[in-house]
Design a protein around this motif. Structure first.
Motif, PDB file in Angstrom:
ATOM      1  N   MET A 141       0.837  -1.196   0.000  1.00  0.00           N
ATOM      2  CA  MET A 141       0.000   0.000   0.000  1.00  0.00           C
ATOM      3  C   MET A 141       0.872   1.246   0.000  1.00  0.00           C
ATOM      4  SD  MET A 141      -1.375   0.139   3.970  1.00  0.00           S
ATOM      5  CE  MET A 141      -2.231   1.717   3.785  1.00  0.00           C
ATOM      6  N   ASP A 142       0.322   2.337  -0.493  1.00  0.00           N
ATOM      7  CA  ASP A 142       1.019   3.616  -0.437  1.00  0.00           C
ATOM      8  C   ASP A 142       0.864   4.204   0.962  1.00  0.00           C
ATOM      9  OD1 ASP A 142       1.782   3.523  -3.100  1.00  0.00           O
ATOM     10  OD2 ASP A 142      -0.046   4.520  -3.791  1.00  0.00           O
ATOM     11  N   HIS A 143       1.997   4.595   1.545  1.00  0.00           N
ATOM     12  CA  HIS A 143       1.960   5.201   2.872  1.00  0.00           C
ATOM     13  C   HIS A 143       1.983   6.725   2.722  1.00  0.00           C
ATOM     14  CE1 HIS A 143       2.405   1.394   4.979  1.00  0.00           C
ATOM     15  NE2 HIS A 143       3.330   1.073   4.101  1.00  0.00           N
ATOM     16  N   VAL A 144       0.788   7.280   2.640  1.00  0.00           N
ATOM     17  CA  VAL A 144       0.649   8.724   2.441  1.00  0.00           C
ATOM     18  C   VAL A 144       0.936   9.448   3.754  1.00  0.00           C
ATOM     19  CG1 VAL A 144      -0.924  10.574   1.782  1.00  0.00           C
ATOM     20  CG2 VAL A 144      -1.061   8.337   0.639  1.00  0.00           C
ATOM     21  N   LYS A 145       1.769  10.475   3.686  1.00  0.00           N
ATOM     22  CA  LYS A 145       2.102  11.256   4.886  1.00  0.00           C
ATOM     23  C   LYS A 145       1.812  12.725   4.599  1.00  0.00           C
ATOM     24  CE  LYS A 145       6.037   8.184   5.813  1.00  0.00           C
ATOM     25  NZ  LYS A 145       7.488   8.119   6.137  1.00  0.00           N
ATOM     26  N   ARG A 146       0.840  13.270   5.302  1.00  0.00           N
ATOM     27  CA  ARG A 146       0.478  14.680   5.126  1.00  0.00           C
ATOM     28  C   ARG A 146       0.920  15.463   6.357  1.00  0.00           C
ATOM     29  NH1 ARG A 146      -4.113  11.753   3.624  1.00  0.00           N
ATOM     30  NH2 ARG A 146      -4.615  11.816   1.391  1.00  0.00           N
ATOM     31  N   TYR A 147       1.696  16.485   6.117  1.00  0.00           N
ATOM     32  CA  TYR A 147       2.274  17.291   7.201  1.00  0.00           C
ATOM     33  C   TYR A 147       1.222  18.178   7.857  1.00  0.00           C
ATOM     34  CZ  TYR A 147       5.155  21.007   9.292  1.00  0.00           C
ATOM     35  OH  TYR A 147       5.717  21.922  10.135  1.00  0.00           O
ATOM     36  N   HIS A 148       1.274  18.249   9.195  1.00  0.00           N
ATOM     37  CA  HIS A 148       0.422  19.155   9.964  1.00  0.00           C
ATOM     38  C   HIS A 148       1.255  19.773  11.086  1.00  0.00           C
ATOM     39  CE1 HIS A 148      -3.518  18.148   8.197  1.00  0.00           C
ATOM     40  NE2 HIS A 148      -3.009  16.928   8.054  1.00  0.00           N
ATOM     41  N   SER A 149       0.810  20.918  11.566  1.00  0.00           N
ATOM     42  CA  SER A 149       1.543  21.575  12.654  1.00  0.00           C
ATOM     43  C   SER A 149       0.600  22.445  13.475  1.00  0.00           C
ATOM     44  CB  SER A 149       2.688  22.430  12.099  1.00  0.00           C
ATOM     45  OG  SER A 149       2.185  23.513  11.330  1.00  0.00           O
ATOM     46  N   THR A 150       1.035  22.738  14.682  1.00  0.00           N
ATOM     47  CA  THR A 150       0.322  23.656  15.564  1.00  0.00           C
ATOM     48  C   THR A 150       1.326  24.142  16.597  1.00  0.00           C
ATOM     49  OG1 THR A 150      -1.680  23.950  16.914  1.00  0.00           O
ATOM     50  CG2 THR A 150      -0.458  21.919  17.237  1.00  0.00           C
ATOM     51  N   SER A 151       0.881  24.987  17.510  1.00  0.00           N
ATOM     52  CA  SER A 151       1.780  25.475  18.560  1.00  0.00           C
ATOM     53  C   SER A 151       1.030  25.537  19.879  1.00  0.00           C
ATOM     54  CB  SER A 151       2.342  26.852  18.209  1.00  0.00           C
ATOM     55  OG  SER A 151       1.305  27.806  18.085  1.00  0.00           O
ATOM     56  N   MET A 152       1.790  25.574  20.961  1.00  0.00           N
ATOM     57  CA  MET A 152       1.216  25.664  22.291  1.00  0.00           C
ATOM     58  C   MET A 152       2.264  26.220  23.237  1.00  0.00           C
ATOM     59  SD  MET A 152       1.283  21.577  23.326  1.00  0.00           S
ATOM     60  CE  MET A 152       0.354  21.825  24.830  1.00  0.00           C
ATOM     61  N   THR A 153       1.812  26.807  24.335  1.00  0.00           N
ATOM     62  CA  THR A 153       2.729  27.339  25.339  1.00  0.00           C
ATOM     63  C   THR A 153       2.647  26.485  26.597  1.00  0.00           C
ATOM     64  OG1 THR A 153       2.450  29.591  24.498  1.00  0.00           O
ATOM     65  CG2 THR A 153       3.375  29.360  26.704  1.00  0.00           C
ATOM     66  N   VAL A 154       3.811  26.004  27.060  1.00  0.00           N
ATOM     67  CA  VAL A 154       3.885  25.170  28.259  1.00  0.00           C
ATOM     68  C   VAL A 154       5.037  25.662  29.126  1.00  0.00           C
ATOM     69  CG1 VAL A 154       4.141  22.838  29.180  1.00  0.00           C
ATOM     70  CG2 VAL A 154       3.031  23.181  26.964  1.00  0.00           C
ATOM     71  N   ASN A 155       4.722  26.030  30.359  1.00  0.00           N
ATOM     72  CA  ASN A 155       5.745  26.503  31.302  1.00  0.00           C
ATOM     73  C   ASN A 155       6.626  27.603  30.703  1.00  0.00           C
ATOM     74  OD1 ASN A 155       4.790  24.562  33.089  1.00  0.00           O
ATOM     75  ND2 ASN A 155       6.344  23.055  32.544  1.00  0.00           N
ATOM     76  N   GLY A 156       5.983  28.510  30.005  1.00  0.00           N
ATOM     77  CA  GLY A 156       6.704  29.638  29.429  1.00  0.00           C
ATOM     78  C   GLY A 156       7.431  29.333  28.132  1.00  0.00           C
ATOM     79  N   LYS A 157       7.364  28.092  27.665  1.00  0.00           N
ATOM     80  CA  LYS A 157       8.030  27.705  26.419  1.00  0.00           C
ATOM     81  C   LYS A 157       7.011  27.663  25.290  1.00  0.00           C
ATOM     82  CE  LYS A 157      11.357  24.708  28.844  1.00  0.00           C
ATOM     83  NZ  LYS A 157      12.550  25.521  28.616  1.00  0.00           N
ATOM     84  N   GLU A 158       7.345  28.274  24.171  1.00  0.00           N
ATOM     85  CA  GLU A 158       6.492  28.227  22.989  1.00  0.00           C
ATOM     86  C   GLU A 158       6.888  27.003  22.177  1.00  0.00           C
ATOM     87  OE1 GLU A 158       3.384  29.462  20.486  1.00  0.00           O
ATOM     88  OE2 GLU A 158       3.976  30.212  22.462  1.00  0.00           O
ATOM     89  N   LEU A 159       6.067  25.974  22.207  1.00  0.00           N
ATOM     90  CA  LEU A 159       6.387  24.728  21.522  1.00  0.00           C
ATOM     91  C   LEU A 159       5.711  24.667  20.159  1.00  0.00           C
ATOM     92  CD1 LEU A 159       6.108  22.057  24.371  1.00  0.00           C
ATOM     93  CD2 LEU A 159       8.073  23.425  23.676  1.00  0.00           C
ATOM     94  N   PHE A 160       6.455  24.178  19.187  1.00  0.00           N
ATOM     95  CA  PHE A 160       5.946  23.961  17.837  1.00  0.00           C
ATOM     96  C   PHE A 160       5.795  22.460  17.656  1.00  0.00           C
ATOM     97  CE2 PHE A 160       6.502  23.918  13.095  1.00  0.00           C
ATOM     98  CZ  PHE A 160       5.391  24.698  12.798  1.00  0.00           C
ATOM     99  N   ILE A 161       4.569  22.021  17.375  1.00  0.00           N
ATOM    100  CA  ILE A 161       4.278  20.604  17.196  1.00  0.00           C
ATOM    101  C   ILE A 161       4.118  20.354  15.705  1.00  0.00           C
ATOM    102  CG2 ILE A 161       2.867  18.677  18.015  1.00  0.00           C
ATOM    103  CD1 ILE A 161       3.861  20.439  20.309  1.00  0.00           C
TER     104      ILE A 161
END
Length: 210
Positions: free
Chosen positions: A1-21
């Motif tokens: 099978m074809d393993h399709v991978k579609r990129y996604h991202s979001t961000s969040m703030t935890v303990n003063g750190k701006e995290l990029f997911i």
């Protein structure tokens, strides 16, 4: 099978750190990042970094990371089950294992694990897979969290349940070796019935015991 991978991202703030997911990301992209020294649950950070680069470049491999700049503070992996485990016996191309999820203590309890899974399942291609997670208490950071095995399992069930994974029964010896261990699974909307039947067959290989 074809393993399709579609990129996604979001961000969040935890303990003063701006995290990029973000993810799934490629091995070359992962190679440009650094691993926090606190990511050592499975092996030393440098070795785990190398292992994840290899997984990212597998046809089915998926790595989702939580990073502060170029510093990785958490990640989740998806790939085919290990050939040495029973879950690989049926050789199902549409069976993925959530192989590892690890979060640095500095941002733990901030919802990072749930956000990593949320981004992982934003990709509609995940509806083509059965995704499993084998939860063994000896992999859990009981000392770092101060939780007992039952409290930790409850946390894991809640985190995994946030994306529709739920406990399923099995007679796998490793999972049955301790009552806190468990197998969790999510069956995608487009998984064909024959794959579900094959998955059920490998979940139970000692039916005469029941």
């Amino acid at each position: 099978m074809d393993h399709v991978k579609r990129y996604h991202s979001t961000s969040m703030t935890v303990n003063g750190k701006e995290l990029f997911i973000e993810g799934p990301i490629s091995g070359s992209e992962l190679a440009t990042l650094r691993f926090d020294e606190g990511l050592k649950a499975f092996r030393v950070p440098e070795q785990q970094h190398e292992a994840l680069i290899e997984i990212a470049d597998l046809p089915e491999g998926r790595i989702i990371v939580a990073r502060d700049g170029d510093l990785v503070l958490g990640y989740v992996t998806f790939l085919h089950p290990d050939p040495l485990e029973r879950w690989s016996q049926a050789k199902l191309p549409d069976l993925l294992e959530l192989g590892a999820i690890e979060i640095c203590q500095s941002v733990r309890a901030g919802g990072v694990a749930k956000k990593l899974l949320e981004v992982s399942f934003l990709d509609d291609a995940m509806e083509d897979y059965i995704v499993i997670a084998t939860e063994y208490y000896w992999h859990w950071d009981l000392k770092g969290t101060g939780l007992d095995v039952w409290q930790y399992r409850k946390v894991m069930e809640k985190v995994m349940g946030s994306v529709g994974m739920s406990w399923v029964a099995t007679d796998d010896p490793e999972i049955c070796s301790h009552p806190a261990n468990c197998l969790m699974a999510r069956i995608g909307d487009r998984v064909p019935p024959e794959t579900v039947v094959a998955f059920d067959a490998i979940r139970f290989q000692n039916r005469f015991l029941y």
